[in-house]
Motif scaffolding. Structure first.
Motif, mmCIF file in Angstrom:
data_model
loop_
_atom_site.group_PDB
_atom_site.id
_atom_site.type_symbol
_atom_site.label_atom_id
_atom_site.label_comp_id
_atom_site.label_asym_id
_atom_site.label_seq_id
_atom_site.Cartn_x
_atom_site.Cartn_y
_atom_site.Cartn_z
ATOM 1 N N ALA B 97 0.668 -1.467 -0.394
ATOM 2 C CA ALA B 97 0.309 -0.430 -0.033
ATOM 3 C C ALA B 97 0.603 1.370 -0.046
ATOM 4 C CB ALA B 97 -0.794 -0.255 1.528
ATOM 5 N N ARG B 99 2.170 2.814 2.302
ATOM 6 C CA ARG B 99 1.554 4.269 2.832
ATOM 7 C C ARG B 99 3.213 5.067 3.471
ATOM 8 N NH1 ARG B 99 -2.301 3.197 0.226
ATOM 9 N NH2 ARG B 99 -4.531 2.415 0.310
ATOM 10 N N ASP B 101 2.793 8.976 6.305
ATOM 11 C CA ASP B 101 2.222 10.223 6.991
ATOM 12 C C ASP B 101 2.391 10.519 7.838
ATOM 13 O OD1 ASP B 101 0.819 12.284 6.907
ATOM 14 O OD2 ASP B 101 -0.252 11.512 5.311
ATOM 15 N N SER B 104 -0.462 10.479 14.148
ATOM 16 C CA SER B 104 -1.247 10.764 14.748
ATOM 17 C C SER B 104 -1.961 9.815 12.344
ATOM 18 C CB SER B 104 -2.299 11.670 14.486
ATOM 19 O OG SER B 104 -1.944 12.672 13.868
ATOM 20 N N THR B 105 -1.743 10.542 12.332
ATOM 21 C CA THR B 105 -2.300 9.588 10.604
ATOM 22 C C THR B 105 -0.932 8.461 10.814
ATOM 23 O OG1 THR B 105 -2.376 12.080 10.055
ATOM 24 C CG2 THR B 105 -2.644 10.159 8.702
ATOM 25 N N ALA B 108 -2.783 5.680 12.580
ATOM 26 C CA ALA B 108 -4.416 5.607 11.538
ATOM 27 C C ALA B 108 -3.746 4.369 11.027
ATOM 28 C CB ALA B 108 -5.254 6.670 11.091
ATOM 29 N N TYR B 109 -3.290 4.474 9.422
ATOM 30 C CA TYR B 109 -2.860 3.600 8.904
ATOM 31 C C TYR B 109 -1.870 2.765 8.926
ATOM 32 C CZ TYR B 109 -2.880 6.412 4.572
ATOM 33 O OH TYR B 109 -3.287 7.300 3.764
ATOM 34 N N GLU B 111 -2.470 1.033 12.504
ATOM 35 C CA GLU B 111 -4.196 -0.030 13.254
ATOM 36 C C GLU B 111 -5.064 -0.516 11.751
ATOM 37 O OE1 GLU B 111 -5.273 -0.612 15.944
ATOM 38 O OE2 GLU B 111 -7.023 -1.451 15.006
ATOM 39 N N ALA B 112 -4.578 0.073 10.981
ATOM 40 C CA ALA B 112 -5.334 -0.175 9.558
ATOM 41 C C ALA B 112 -4.518 -1.386 8.627
ATOM 42 C CB ALA B 112 -6.256 0.933 8.579
ATOM 43 N N PHE B 113 -3.499 -1.133 8.844
ATOM 44 C CA PHE B 113 -2.424 -2.641 8.517
ATOM 45 C C PHE B 113 -2.100 -3.877 9.292
ATOM 46 C CE2 PHE B 113 -3.487 0.632 5.270
ATOM 47 C CZ PHE B 113 -4.887 -0.289 3.934
ATOM 48 N N ARG B 118 -6.501 -8.146 12.761
ATOM 49 C CA ARG B 118 -6.189 -7.717 10.987
ATOM 50 C C ARG B 118 -5.746 -8.878 10.530
ATOM 51 N NH1 ARG B 118 -8.569 -2.264 10.429
ATOM 52 N NH2 ARG B 118 -9.103 -1.862 12.091
#
Lengths: 285, 285
Positions: B97, B99, B101, B104-105, B108-109, B111-113, B118
């Protein structure tokens, strides 16, 4: 309409260079909105009143997709709905996703975020992989009258680790700036603004002027104002007459303004007040 | 289990360093699978037989999220299902992906992946924004025994635009390599492999040896083999004894092998044969 015209028109009609960052830090969303519903429903219950309250004071919105992606496909679906809602209010939507990949993969991301019928106007992209990875985005943006913002100099403390490395007598970020300027030449509007813009952080004001020289035709998307410490007076050098050529993002300072007053039920009202204040603070007209 | 152990164990048990790239180029998916169904259904109808046919020959899979994101939230949902299916077959899932950033962003990524529950084992990330943007990923990966692959030297023709710029007597990609090596030290397994790996393209074999010196503890995720032109013999220098320390990705060459024979109904069988052939070609044991 050319993307740069859409942004300029919105800035002029709202008399605001403010870009409202839609960064739903989950822990900062008022608890009463999260009760008895799924996260995607809570995100909508938060953002619809925020957009309604702020639309008159902001030129555009910039959803940060990471905070939606953390909820997986249901978060992604909320992201789509929030963007559609902003579009219905005629607000340009800049997707902050910082994507970047090789040819055919870049084309798939371009389709995802710059496709003709998608509710998005522009996308942030990352230049680390080289010019050939940016071009598929540029092509789709031009075709569909959408926009791009290439990361040039970011607002975080460590941005210099790579971006400020010296290459002979210039910095990496200047080299990227010249690349962005060059690839943006193929899609200028009648006022010489390109659909290919640049991300330049508010936290490095001296770089703003320097990079403006390297990128005369780029719209600057300027993060780092407000909560991150960037000051309005330091940003003026990035703008042309009539506040043209830039938008300034604020996210937390507006979205979660209710926290200063500890009035969660009035989150939208506090957001509106904070947006009004930021708009006034950023008066470069 | 530490991410590096999971990868090494899978490589040893399958006797394969092959990573199967799950890149669903829509136009290359057999037409009969796309009939009378939604895109997400077609993606599952394509990938489930592919995973079944190839699981014995590959060490892991690497879904390219862009090709799912192009279908919006329903594509994202198909992405989740494909990953869950691969996990059910005990295949480590590396989400490609790219990613990246700020703080804090990035969290969040992460946490997503890289979140605990997950169906993903690792994520590719982009270093352009600096070390402080990588650390939130490193922290979550360590906590949850997941892995990372930082872009160091990518396989595309234009990768040198930034990555090969000279900083004094080293290149930008070497500087990034040293950063990756340093931040990876905090999470080594008992054989000194880190959960923080690196992406180094097969198309630049001389860089593979050079970067191996800078990153002795990194697992290399090597794209660019096969369809992109990288040859097996050129990759050996990246590996330690017993084929440890690397995985080699192939996507199109396996997924769409049916096109060479023009036998779309036998797409899974052709994928299996192509995977077997690549596994044998990449025999670094």
């Amino acid at each position: 309409m050319h993307f740069a015209d859409r942004i300029n028109e919105s800035v002029q009609s709202k008399k605001s260079v403010l870009c409202l960052g839609l960064d739903p830090h989950w822990d900062s969303i008022p608890n009463f909105l999260k009760k008895d519903c799924t996260p995607d429903e809570a995100l909508l219950k938060f953002f619809i009143p925020i957009i309604d309250a702020c639309e008159q004071h902001v030129a555009c919105v910039k959803p940060q997709i990471a905070f939606f992606e953390q909820f997986g496909s249901i978060g992604y679906s909320a992201f789509e709905k929030v963007c559609m809602y902003a579009k219905s209010k005629n607000l340009p939507v800049i997707v902050d996703a910082k994507r970047g990949d090789i040819g055919s993969t870049a084309a798939a991301y371009a389709e995802a975020f710059l496709g003709k019928n998608r509710p998005y106007d522009a996308l942030t992209i990352n230049p680390y992989m080289g010019e050939d990875t940016l071009l598929p985005f540029v092509e789709v943006a031009k075709q569909n009258e959408k926009g791009l913002f290439v990361l040039v100099k970011t607002s975080n403390a460590g941005s210099g680790d790579l971006q400020d490395l010296p290459i002979g007598d210039e910095l990496v970020c200047e080299r990227v700036a010249r690349m962005v300027s060059r690839i943006g030449l193929g899609d200028l509007n009648s006022s010489q603004f390109s659909s290919v813009g640049a991300v330049v952080g508010a936290t490095y004001p001296e770089d703003l002027s320097l990079l403006r020289r390297d990128m005369p035709s780029q719209i600057f998307l300027i993060p780092g104002y407000g909560a991150q410490g960037g000051k309005a007076e330091d940003l003026k050098s990035a703008f042309y007459d009539d506040a043209k050529g830039g938008i300034v993002n604020s996210s937390r300072g507006i979205l979660f303004a209710y926290q200063n007053e500890n009035e969660p039920e009035k989150f939208a009202e506090h957001a509106e007040n904070a947006a009004k204040k930021a708009k006034k603070d950023l008066n470069f007209f």
